[in-house]
Write a protein that holds these residues in place. Structure first.
Motif, PDB file in Angstrom:
ATOM      1  N   TYR A  40       6.475  41.189 -46.075  1.00 45.28           N
ATOM      2  CA  TYR A  40       6.083  41.185 -47.471  1.00 45.28           C
ATOM      3  C   TYR A  40       7.207  40.721 -48.399  1.00 45.28           C
ATOM      4  O   TYR A  40       7.082  40.811 -49.609  1.00 45.28           O
ATOM      5  CB  TYR A  40       5.576  42.579 -47.852  1.00 45.28           C
ATOM      6  CG  TYR A  40       4.429  42.494 -48.806  1.00 45.28           C
ATOM      7  CD1 TYR A  40       3.263  41.822 -48.459  1.00 45.28           C
ATOM      8  CD2 TYR A  40       4.506  43.025 -50.078  1.00 45.28           C
ATOM      9  CE1 TYR A  40       2.220  41.691 -49.347  1.00 45.28           C
ATOM     10  CE2 TYR A  40       3.461  42.905 -50.975  1.00 45.28           C
ATOM     11  CZ  TYR A  40       2.333  42.231 -50.604  1.00 45.28           C
ATOM     12  OH  TYR A  40       1.294  42.097 -51.485  1.00 45.28           O
ATOM     13  N   ASP A  48       5.547  47.324 -43.728  1.00 42.18           N
ATOM     14  CA  ASP A  48       4.705  46.158 -43.454  1.00 42.18           C
ATOM     15  C   ASP A  48       3.583  46.546 -42.513  1.00 42.18           C
ATOM     16  O   ASP A  48       3.804  47.290 -41.546  1.00 42.18           O
ATOM     17  CB  ASP A  48       5.520  45.071 -42.715  1.00 42.18           C
ATOM     18  CG  ASP A  48       6.403  44.277 -43.644  1.00 42.18           C
ATOM     19  OD1 ASP A  48       6.067  44.160 -44.828  1.00 42.18           O
ATOM     20  OD2 ASP A  48       7.431  43.774 -43.163  1.00 42.18           O
ATOM     21  N   THR A  73       0.243  42.772 -44.854  1.00 45.21           N
ATOM     22  CA  THR A  73       0.328  43.371 -46.188  1.00 45.21           C
ATOM     23  C   THR A  73       1.536  44.294 -46.175  1.00 45.21           C
ATOM     24  O   THR A  73       2.155  44.480 -45.131  1.00 45.21           O
ATOM     25  CB  THR A  73      -0.929  44.208 -46.528  1.00 45.21           C
ATOM     26  OG1 THR A  73      -1.050  45.225 -45.541  1.00 45.21           O
ATOM     27  CG2 THR A  73      -2.174  43.360 -46.559  1.00 45.21           C
ATOM     28  N   PRO A 119       1.634  36.262 -46.854  1.00 47.64           N
ATOM     29  CA  PRO A 119       1.103  37.616 -47.084  1.00 47.64           C
ATOM     30  C   PRO A 119       0.572  37.881 -48.483  1.00 47.64           C
ATOM     31  O   PRO A 119      -0.093  38.870 -48.691  1.00 47.64           O
ATOM     32  CB  PRO A 119       2.291  38.521 -46.783  1.00 47.64           C
ATOM     33  CG  PRO A 119       3.487  37.677 -46.986  1.00 47.64           C
ATOM     34  CD  PRO A 119       3.093  36.262 -46.729  1.00 47.64           C
ATOM     35  N   TYR A 120       0.904  37.022 -49.465  1.00 46.53           N
ATOM     36  CA  TYR A 120       0.417  37.297 -50.815  1.00 46.53           C
ATOM     37  C   TYR A 120      -0.174  36.030 -51.423  1.00 46.53           C
ATOM     38  O   TYR A 120       0.083  34.931 -50.961  1.00 46.53           O
ATOM     39  CB  TYR A 120       1.542  37.829 -51.711  1.00 46.53           C
ATOM     40  CG  TYR A 120       2.890  37.311 -51.343  1.00 46.53           C
ATOM     41  CD1 TYR A 120       3.834  38.129 -50.735  1.00 46.53           C
ATOM     42  CD2 TYR A 120       3.204  35.969 -51.532  1.00 46.53           C
ATOM     43  CE1 TYR A 120       5.058  37.637 -50.354  1.00 46.53           C
ATOM     44  CE2 TYR A 120       4.426  35.474 -51.154  1.00 46.53           C
ATOM     45  CZ  TYR A 120       5.346  36.303 -50.563  1.00 46.53           C
ATOM     46  OH  TYR A 120       6.552  35.800 -50.172  1.00 46.53           O
TER      47      TYR A 120
END
Ligand code: AMP
Length: 568
Positions: A133, A188, A205, A371-372
């Motif tokens: 993350y 994580d 995430t 991840p984002y």
């Protein structure tokens, strides 16, 4: 005669190294003879505390000795700086000032020295793991820290992915797995699927600000509250010493009841703890563990029942309260037969071997995700500004390249501002600004259309390309491709600052470490025990003055063991 024959097995000119640069501890591993092996430091230990201290003579200490000095010399020592990578935080240690990445560079430099001593050759590159993350900025700072330490980053690998890789090599039976990684400073969650030779990450995430250190801090605050004390009331040394004792308490308390005893200014104090109280202290932190798990499963379109296995990684997963929560959330016991402390470094070295296409491993193929969500600030009409327009959605498989069309707001516009954000909220003010830049517009008297392309590479670094459709004008913006995102001046300043430092010689580190441990033990003990430790300190100093290597080594081993037994 020169051998001109072809070889099917590659010979690796440079060693294949993997580094786990942790919040609490760091490790280095090498791929050798078809397997990943951990490399021990000068003390013969594979875990090097990620702690830096400036010694009394101004030289830099890294690792166990620095960790001991965190208690005795808190104002000359720093820990957990990985949590502040990418921030403006500065650490003043004695006469020196450091950025978090300079401190990380000192830890990486120490690991590099250990690898060089073990391998007997110079080391110049490595695969380095980062929390899944970690943001673009934090990743760049990690690359920068490595460069300052004289290491080229072959690849940044996400920590849970590295762990999955190590598991994939050992156990080929899993299919859908969730990796639960709670380290010292970050959390994580990664859902992946083994369809060997493919390891496919479906969702990652996490929470960059949740880790074992927070559990220690919560315990410390609860203890101070019960004693009617405030952290500011304590001298830095006393606070550091209490923190140290509470950290130990956290690791030992398990599920049982316990009386914590500590003395300040000669006054003994006690603190009663039981399971119920522990649960109450940690409830807010344990609650924060749930959200990323739910999101990872939702993004991977799986229910907990559909997972074939559950893997725990990171030192903080040793906490029974964390294990219980995981068992409750998933209705099963996690699988944890590989050491959660070392698995990430082993996986990173395996990745280095993959990259080098080592024979024993070249079948394994790894895919990862972003991840984002990454996007830009946009407006809808004149009234609605500051909306977040996603371009790459979270958990898209990387490398990836996605494009979105936008329009200038009015015909006379002189420039467009591209503001890149990451996050999951509809308004940019609630997301994280990654970078922003302006592009001058050649006026055409018309609204102009532009394509914004985001390319996200395997290391988790982003590049932005903007094309104006009417004029054909192109603009590339590597969110600073000088891999650090730092300007040349800042980089040079860091290099110069580090070059001037005197690093404590590696060969004398075992003795220096024992002295630091003895000093800490003396500070933390009282009465007869303190007297005993004081005698050991004198005895060891006397042996050191004698300069007999074998005698020093014998005494050091005996005293280290004695300190271990007293749990100092
Ligand atoms: P890592 O970053 O994976 O090395 O994890 C470090 C974190 O794990 C620190 O916060 C430690 O306090 C924590 N930790 C290590 N061992 C234990 C243990 N036995 N019980 C509780 N926490 C632990």
């Amino acid at each position: 005669m020169q051998d001109a024959s072809l070889s099917t097995a590659p010979t690796h000119a440079t060693p294949l190294l993997g580094i786990d640069l942790g919040t609490t501890n760091s490790l280095i591993a090498v791929w050798q003879d078809g397997e990943a092996r951990l490399i021990a430091n000068a003390l013969g230990e594979v875990l090097t505390p990620s702690v830096v201290s400036v010694d009394d003579d101004g030289s830099i200490l890294v690792g166990q000795a620095a960790r001991a000095r965190l208690t005795t010399h808190p104002q000359r020592s720093a820990a957990a700086f990985k949590r502040f990578m990418g921030s403006d935080k500065r650490y003043a240690l004695g006469e020196h000032r450091f950025t978090p990445e300079e401190l990380s560079a000192l830890v990486l430099g120490s690991l590099k020295q250990d690898a060089e001593a073990y391998l007997g050759c110079p080391v110049s590159e490595a695969v380095i793991s980062v929390p899944a993350y970690f943001s673009d900025e934090q990743r760049k700072r990690t690359v920068f820290a490595a460069e300052l330490a004289g290491l080229k980053v072959q690849r940044l690998i996400n920590e849970p992915t590295a762990a999955a890789m190590a598991y994939g090599l050992h156990e080929q039976k899993f299919e859908r797995t969730l990796v639960f990684d709670l380290g010292g400073g970050t959390f994580d969650v990664t859902v992946l699927e083994y369809a060997l030779p493919l390891i496919e990450v479906h969702a990652s995430t996490g929470d960059n600000y949740l880790g074992g250190e927070d559990f220690t801090e919560a315990l410390l605050q609860a203890c101070l509250r019960d004693w009617n004390l405030k952290a500011e009331d304590l001298e830095p040394q006393a606070l550091a010493s209490l923190h140290d004792a509470i950290e130990q308490l956290k690791c030992e308390v398990g599920e049982g009841s316990r009386t914590f005893a500590w003395s300040m200014d000669g006054q003994p104090r006690e603190w009663q703890l039981d399971e119920q109280k522990l649960q109450a202290i940690w409830a807010p932190l344990l609650a924060r563990v749930r959200t990323p798990i739910e999101q990872a499963l939702r993004d991977a379109r799986l229910s907990p029942r559909e997972l074939d296995s559950l893997v725990l990684v990171g030192g903080a997963t040793r906490m029974p309260q964390v294990q219980q929560l995981v068992a409750k959330l998933f209705g099963r016991l996690p699988y944890r037969h590989l050491d959660p402390d070392t698995i990430v470094a082993l996986g990173a070295a395996s990745q280095a071997a993959c990259k080098a296409r080592d024979e024993a491993i070249d079948e394994l193929i790894l895919t990862d995700v972003c991840p984002y969500t990454l996007g830009v600030a946009s407006s809808r009409g004149e009234d609605v500004t500051g909306a977040f327009s996603p371009i790459i959605e979270r958990n898209t498989i990387i490398p990836t390249s996605k494009v979105q069309r936008f329009y200038s707001s009015h015909p006379e516009q002189k420039f467009v501002r591209i503001a890149v954000y990451q996050g999951e909220r509809p308004w940019v003010r609630d997301n994280i600004l990654v970078d922003s830049f302006e592009i001058p517009l050649q006026s055409t008297g018309e609204i102009q259309s532009l394509d914004v392309r985001f390319s996200y590479d395997i290391n988790g670094l982003l590049e932005v390309d903007v094309t104006f459709l009417e004029s054909g004008q192109k603009h590339s913006h590597s969110i600073d491709r000088s891999p650090t995102g730092l300007d040349a001046q800042a980089r040079q300043a860091s290099e110069e600052r580090l070059a001037k430092l005197k690093i404590h010689p590696r060969d004398t580190l075992p003795n220096r470490t024992l002295l630091a441990r003895l000093e800490r033990a003396w500070m933390q003990s009282l009465g007869d025990e303190r007297e005993l430790i004081g005698n050991w300190l004198d005895a060891f100093n006397a042996v050191l003055a004698g300069q007999q290597a074998s005698e020093i080594s014998r005494e050091r081993q005996a005293l280290s063991q004695a300190l271990d037994e007293l749990r100092y």
